[in-house]
Design a protein around this motif. Structure first.
Motif, PDB file in Angstrom:
ATOM      1  N   UNK A   1       0.796  -1.230   0.000  1.00 29.73           N
ATOM      2  CA  UNK A   1       0.000   0.000   0.000  1.00 29.73           C
ATOM      3  C   UNK A   1       0.831   1.284   0.000  1.00 29.73           C
ATOM      4  N   UNK A   2       2.149   1.170   0.262  1.00 27.61           N
ATOM      5  CA  UNK A   2       3.006   2.366   0.183  1.00 27.61           C
ATOM      6  C   UNK A   2       3.338   2.726  -1.266  1.00 27.61           C
ATOM      7  N   UNK A   3       3.132   1.752  -2.190  1.00 19.68           N
ATOM      8  CA  UNK A   3       3.550   2.002  -3.577  1.00 19.68           C
ATOM      9  C   UNK A   3       2.439   1.717  -4.589  1.00 19.68           C
TER      10      UNK A   3
ATOM     11  N   UNK B   1       1.942   0.322   4.139  1.00 17.44           N
ATOM     12  CA  UNK B   1       1.505   1.622   4.645  1.00 17.44           C
ATOM     13  C   UNK B   1       0.103   1.471   5.198  1.00 17.44           C
TER      14      UNK B   1
ATOM     15  N   UNK C   1       1.769  -3.620   9.939  1.00 12.31           N
ATOM     16  CA  UNK C   1       2.549  -2.821   8.999  1.00 12.31           C
ATOM     17  C   UNK C   1       3.992  -3.304   8.974  1.00 12.31           C
TER      18      UNK C   1
ATOM     19  N   UNK D   1       8.951  -0.702   4.215  1.00 18.77           N
ATOM     20  CA  UNK D   1       9.355  -0.859   2.820  1.00 18.77           C
ATOM     21  C   UNK D   1      10.782  -1.391   2.729  1.00 18.77           C
ATOM     22  N   UNK D   2      11.612  -1.007   3.684  1.00 19.14           N
ATOM     23  CA  UNK D   2      13.008  -1.478   3.680  1.00 19.14           C
ATOM     24  C   UNK D   2      13.045  -3.016   3.730  1.00 19.14           C
TER      25      UNK D   2
END
Lengths: 283, 283
Positions: A38-40, A244, A266, A269-270
């Motif tokens: 969901x972050x990207x 995210x 959650x 991303x790393x």
């Protein structure tokens, strides 16, 4: 024989929850580890190179959880990067959402004309056309990218005047071509099924790739003696990971899944993008 | 005195090109290094934590190019992370798009009621309300998130029935509140200005934050004796960086910029996300 390990399911965002929902309906004993990037998200407008990179990262993260089967519940990734992911996850069977829906369409079209709607990247990749014509080379396939459908669903405008105008805008040409089946080639689209069906009429079948993918999951696990022993309880033992977490997320998730998600975890991303020597480059 | 270094401008994607366009119009001698994080756009629906992380990464990349001023041409990042970015880029003046538009609105509203439209994250952050009321605490601010506007612009439906329905859907309530100014609080929205103006009528002023931001860039550079010596040629010496390059991109870019981009350079996401000890954590 049985296999109590979870099924891995991933999507760029929420959409793949429609696939998870169908898996829970058909196999209530199966537990799932779901990943939504969901972050990207969304992936549907990105380049093939980027979709491959992101798809490999998503798949790699889920295989770290010892899944017994990996479902690429993202039409865009399935259309662009399925072979690459299967090659990089040799120990786990990998299935996408393109083949199951294509097989169903090839069996069901009487006029041998099939429509496919999806994201820009899905339609551009042509994977549905190749898959359907692999089952029957005489079938004509009419693809149409519908980039507004995902934001309309995420706005919750499932049955709204704006959505009906958008359906008309995108589907008029596909209908004019005389298709009798349309594949909903994006995991968000099942939520628009009723509105789309009203516009296309009852003589055009809408095929939900989520449903057909769940059936394929069942067949594969059965053939591998890999179904879970229990017949209930899979949902409550499932895990839902996102990159995210937004205030809007939980409500939307239950809309897609048809049930309240017990907890959402959650992950950074790393963790998703960390270099890994065991996976080939995505280029 | 003059300064020949470039101005850094970044946005999650294409939208910030409307700010670049206004800078070129007002200061044709200035060159820009533009960054669009097109592999991860849009930011507008993401969490504050993620927007801060991405914004810091974008800013850091541009400061590596020795820019004389950094323009956060993304309303979402300006609303959520401007202070954090300014704190992490101490050697470079940093300006966002929220303050310039807010100042213009505070000066222009006769009825002391201002509408603000933007992404979900921009409106949720409340930065426009704080900024406008910082200029005049008696002004009432009516914010409305319009998540469909960005995809409508990216579909090129600038003057289409679907868009007019969406404008009606989002703006009816804002207009009912009696505002006489509406800030277009997203860099995509200037492309919808005509369609929105037709709906709201001529008695409601639309304020384009891109335009007011360019004026503020001019004032700051002038006060610092930092304007370029030349009066022309900035555009042809400018650079445009993206993290993902899609077939759709170049056409859209010229729509936003009002001119053909001479060349677009793709940079890797790894370059953007590499750890850097000089920048504070974004949490």
């Amino acid at each position: 024989m049985s296999d109590s390990r979870p099924i891995g399911v991933f999507d760029s965002g929420l959409g793949g929850l429609t696939v998870a929902r169908e898996i829970f309906r058909l196999m209530p004993g199966e537990k799932i580890i779901y990943l939504g990037d969901t972050a990207r998200c969304p992936y549907g407008g990105r380049s093939e190179e980027t979709i491959k990179t992101f798809g490999i990262q998503d798949a790699r993260l889920l295989t770290d959880y010892d899944v017994k089967l990996l479902v690429v519940a993202c039409n865009t990734v399935s259309a662009v990067a399925l072979d690459l992911i299967a090659a990089s996850c040799k120990d786990v069977p990998v299935i996408g959402v393109v083949i199951p829906g294509s097989r169903a369409a090839a069996r069901r079209t009487a006029v041998r004309k099939v429509g496919v709607i999806g994201t820009a990247a899905t339609i551009r990749a042509g994977a549905y056309t190749r898959a359907i014509q692999g089952f029957d080379a005489a079938i004509k396939v009419y693809g149409k990218a519908c980039p507004l459908f995902v934001p309309l669903v995420e706005e919750g405008l499932l049955d709204h005047e704006i959505t009906r105008h958008a359906v008309q805008y995108y589907l008029a040409e596909v209908l004019d071509s005389g298709v009798d089946c349309i594949i909903l080639g994006c995991t968000h689209y099942p939520l628009l099924m009723q509105t789309i069906q009203e516009m296309v009429g009852t003589r055009t079948q809408l095929l939900d790739s989520a449903l057909w993918t769940a059936r394929e999951v069942f067949e594969i696990l059965k053939s591998l003696n890999g179904l879970a022993a229990g017949k209930t309880g899979g949902f409550s033992e499932s895990r839902f990971l996102v990159t995210d977490y937004t205030p809007h997320f939980k409500d939307l998730a239950s809309l897609f899944l048809g049930a309240e998600i017990p907890s959402i975890e959650q992950i950074s991303l790393e963790k998703l993008t960390k270099p890994c020597s065991t996976v080939p480059a995505a280029a």
